[in-house]
Design a protein around this motif. Structure first.
Motif, PDB file in Angstrom:
ATOM      1  N   GLY A 124      18.307  10.770  18.126  1.00 14.54           N
ATOM      2  CA  GLY A 124      17.674  10.981  16.711  1.00 14.54           C
ATOM      3  C   GLY A 124      17.370  12.440  16.498  1.00 14.54           C
ATOM      4  N   GLU A 125      16.079  12.787  16.442  1.00 11.24           N
ATOM      5  CA  GLU A 125      15.551  14.201  16.168  1.00 11.24           C
ATOM      6  C   GLU A 125      15.076  14.706  17.374  1.00 11.24           C
ATOM      7  N   ARG A 132      20.813   5.493  22.982  1.00 13.27           N
ATOM      8  CA  ARG A 132      20.737   5.585  21.484  1.00 13.27           C
ATOM      9  C   ARG A 132      20.695   4.254  20.577  1.00 13.27           C
ATOM     10  N   ASP A 146      17.200   2.795  18.876  1.00 11.07           N
ATOM     11  CA  ASP A 146      17.427   2.521  17.235  1.00 11.07           C
ATOM     12  C   ASP A 146      18.360   1.397  17.115  1.00 11.07           C
ATOM     13  N   LYS A 169      20.967   0.843  14.061  1.00  6.61           N
ATOM     14  CA  LYS A 169      22.125   1.715  13.840  1.00  6.61           C
ATOM     15  C   LYS A 169      23.421   0.853  14.407  1.00  6.61           C
TER      16      LYS A 169
END
Length: 251
Positions: free
Chosen positions: A34-35, A244, A248, A251
């Protein structure tokens, strides 16, 4: 007061890392989920746990910059992970929690579970996860398994150094980690009787950890991971993809 948390973020001796190369970053802990960077995720989890101090042992300029950006305490590294832990312990003393900067799914509750699950008078404890728990949390995940009488286990890169006997505790940690893919060597160090118990399927993981500690003069204990995801770190690009996806799931 909760213990400080040491995060190991040193570079490989040869400077090569498949995750860093695939992500186009100078060090794998700067890869993002993500960020946030992998390192940031671990620092955030340590702070959410309530660590009295968050320390990061790093020796790469860009990683050092990230440590400063995050406001964590930057420490130097030594010739290897266990030596870096020993160096940090000279500063912190006991107790000290230790993990790695690629433990991107780390949750505060796992740190709390390791401390709470460590029996009284234990010098060092380590967290491991059962294969069934890992495969339930992350189907298809490829891990290194230690197979003993009570099933298959995977390391979680979570250690609790609870007493001032840490130099001996670090020695135990180093030996187990060095032979994590060769469990018969772990058993062989403990004598022929223990080796026979391993070969005949009579040695449990808890017994192996306890006997390793006893052999070098400490009390060591296994704490079972409350979540199979605790065994997932980022050693290769496929691990990062898994992290990842788990971080999340939408996604």
């Amino acid at each position: 007061m909760t213990p400080p948390v040491l995060i190991l973020a040193g570079s490989r001796p040869n400077g090569l890392d498949s995750v860093a190369a695939a992500e186009g970053v100078p060090h794998k802990v700067l890869a993002r989920v993500g960020e946030t960077t992998l390192l940031e995720r671990v620092v955030v989890a340590a702070r959410a746990y309530g660590a009295s101090e968050v320390l990061v042992a790093a020796n790469h300029p860009e990683v050092e910059d990230e440590v400063r950006r995050l406001g964590a305490t930057l420490l130097p590294t030594a010739s290897g992970p266990s030596e870096s832990v020993a160096l940090a312990f000279e500063r912190t003393g006991a107790p000290l929690l230790v993990t790695t900067a690629d433990h991107a799914l780390l949750e505060p509750g796992w740190l709390a579970a390791l401390v709470a699950g460590t029996p009284p008078d234990t010098d060092v404890s380590l967290m491991l996860a059962r294969r069934a728990a890992v495969e339930t949390a992350a189907p298809g995940s490829k891990r290194t398994w230690l197979s003993l009488a009570d099933g298959d286990w995977s390391g979680c890169n979570l250690f609790f150094l609870a007493t001032p006997t840490t130099p001996l505790a670090i020695a135990a940690w180093r030996r187990v980690e060095a032979d994590r893919k060769r469990p018969w060597r772990i058993a062989a160090r403990l004598g022929w009787g223990t080796l026979w118990n391993f070969l005949t399927g009579r040695l449990t993981m808890a017994q192996a950890v306890e006997r390793i500690g006893r052999r070098i003069g400490i009390v060591a204990a296994l704490v079972e991971a409350p979540d199979g995801r605790a065994a997932i770190d980022v050693d290769k690009p496929a691990d990062l993809a898994l992290v990842r996806a788990l971080a999340d799931p939408q996604k």
